[in-house]
Design a protein around this motif. Structure first.
Motif, PDB file in Angstrom:
ATOM      1  N   ILE A  34      50.976  62.859  50.139  1.00 14.57           N
ATOM      2  CA  ILE A  34      51.292  62.623  51.548  1.00 14.57           C
ATOM      3  C   ILE A  34      51.646  63.942  52.227  1.00 14.57           C
ATOM      4  N   LEU A  39      55.342  56.473  58.322  1.00 19.05           N
ATOM      5  CA  LEU A  39      54.039  56.603  57.671  1.00 19.05           C
ATOM      6  C   LEU A  39      54.192  56.611  56.154  1.00 19.05           C
ATOM      7  N   GLY A  80      55.175  53.281  54.706  1.00 21.92           N
ATOM      8  CA  GLY A  80      54.040  52.364  54.791  1.00 21.92           C
ATOM      9  C   GLY A  80      53.033  52.591  53.680  1.00 21.92           C
ATOM     10  N   ILE A  81      52.781  53.838  53.347  1.00 24.31           N
ATOM     11  CA  ILE A  81      51.841  54.163  52.265  1.00 24.31           C
ATOM     12  C   ILE A  81      52.413  53.720  50.923  1.00 24.31           C
ATOM     13  N   CYS A 128      47.647  54.037  62.062  1.00 25.13           N
ATOM     14  CA  CYS A 128      46.551  53.550  61.223  1.00 25.13           C
ATOM     15  C   CYS A 128      45.605  54.682  60.830  1.00 25.13           C
ATOM     16  N   GLU A 135      47.372  56.591  58.064  1.00 24.71           N
ATOM     17  CA  GLU A 135      47.491  55.802  56.836  1.00 24.71           C
ATOM     18  C   GLU A 135      46.131  55.612  56.162  1.00 24.71           C
ATOM     19  N   LEU A 147      45.359  56.697  52.371  1.00 25.81           N
ATOM     20  CA  LEU A 147      45.001  55.621  51.443  1.00 25.81           C
ATOM     21  C   LEU A 147      43.537  55.705  51.008  1.00 25.81           C
TER      22      LEU A 147
END
Length: 182
Positions: free
Chosen positions: A32, A78, A81-82, A156, A159, A163
């Motif tokens: 990240i 962020l 969320g990941i 989004c 992410e 991802l």
């Protein structure tokens, strides 16, 4: 060293796994961090205009839901969320489907942003305050839709970028919306 070799070497760090095969949290944090430093579509999460959107969204959520998860920075939101996505979507199919859902949300957010910005002639150039521009939207409800869509577009995008790389690292092939083996 030639340019092609340098480009090949300039890539995110590999994910590491523990003895049980789970992703080591530290290695995911390093991935990240790499994206936040070197990928402009992820790094945008730290732009002051995006931070301003994040703070607006956090205040709105606190009014609606109370102070459940009050992150202080968009970057923190962020990263969590990941981590949550990878804890929740533990196999290839589940992660593939989640990234697909994020892509659909991103597409909808982009379309909504474009329609509203066009209808009210909002400035969307980098460096423009989205909150200031949104004040040109006459109704509170439409302003909220626009600002939420702007936030979702930034979140989004970032992410999906991270991802998508994680998916490739874990499963040996790049993510594409129609490439899941049957």
């Amino acid at each position: 060293m030639n340019g092609a070799r340098s480009a090949d070497e300039f890539r995110p760090p590999a994910l590491r796994r523990d003895a049980q095969g789970a992703i080591e949290p530290r290695s995911l944090a390093e991935v990240i961090e790499w994206f936040l430093r070197y990928d402009p579509r992820v790094a945008v999460i730290n732009h002051p205009a995006v931070q301003e959107l994040f703070e607006w969204k956090r205040r709105e959520d606190e009014l609606l839901y109370g102070e459940a998860f009050a992150f202080s920075r968009a970057e923190d939101r962020l990263a969590i969320g990941i981590f949550q996505a990878l804890a929740t979507y533990k196999d290839e199919r589940a992660l593939y489907d989640w990234i697909g859902e994020l892509l659909a949300a991103l597409d909808q957010a982009r379309r909504t942003n474009a329609e509203i910005a066009d209808a009210y002639r909002l400035q969307t150039a980098p460096g423009t305050s989205t909150l200031e521009e949104a004040s040109k939207i006459p109704t509170s409800q439409e302003r909220t839709v626009y600002l939420t869509s702007c936030w979702l577009e930034a979140l989004c995008t970032a992410e999906i970028r991270v991802l998508g790389w994680v998916y490739q690292d874990l499963y040996g092939r790049g993510f594409h919306p129609r490439n899941f083996p049957t």
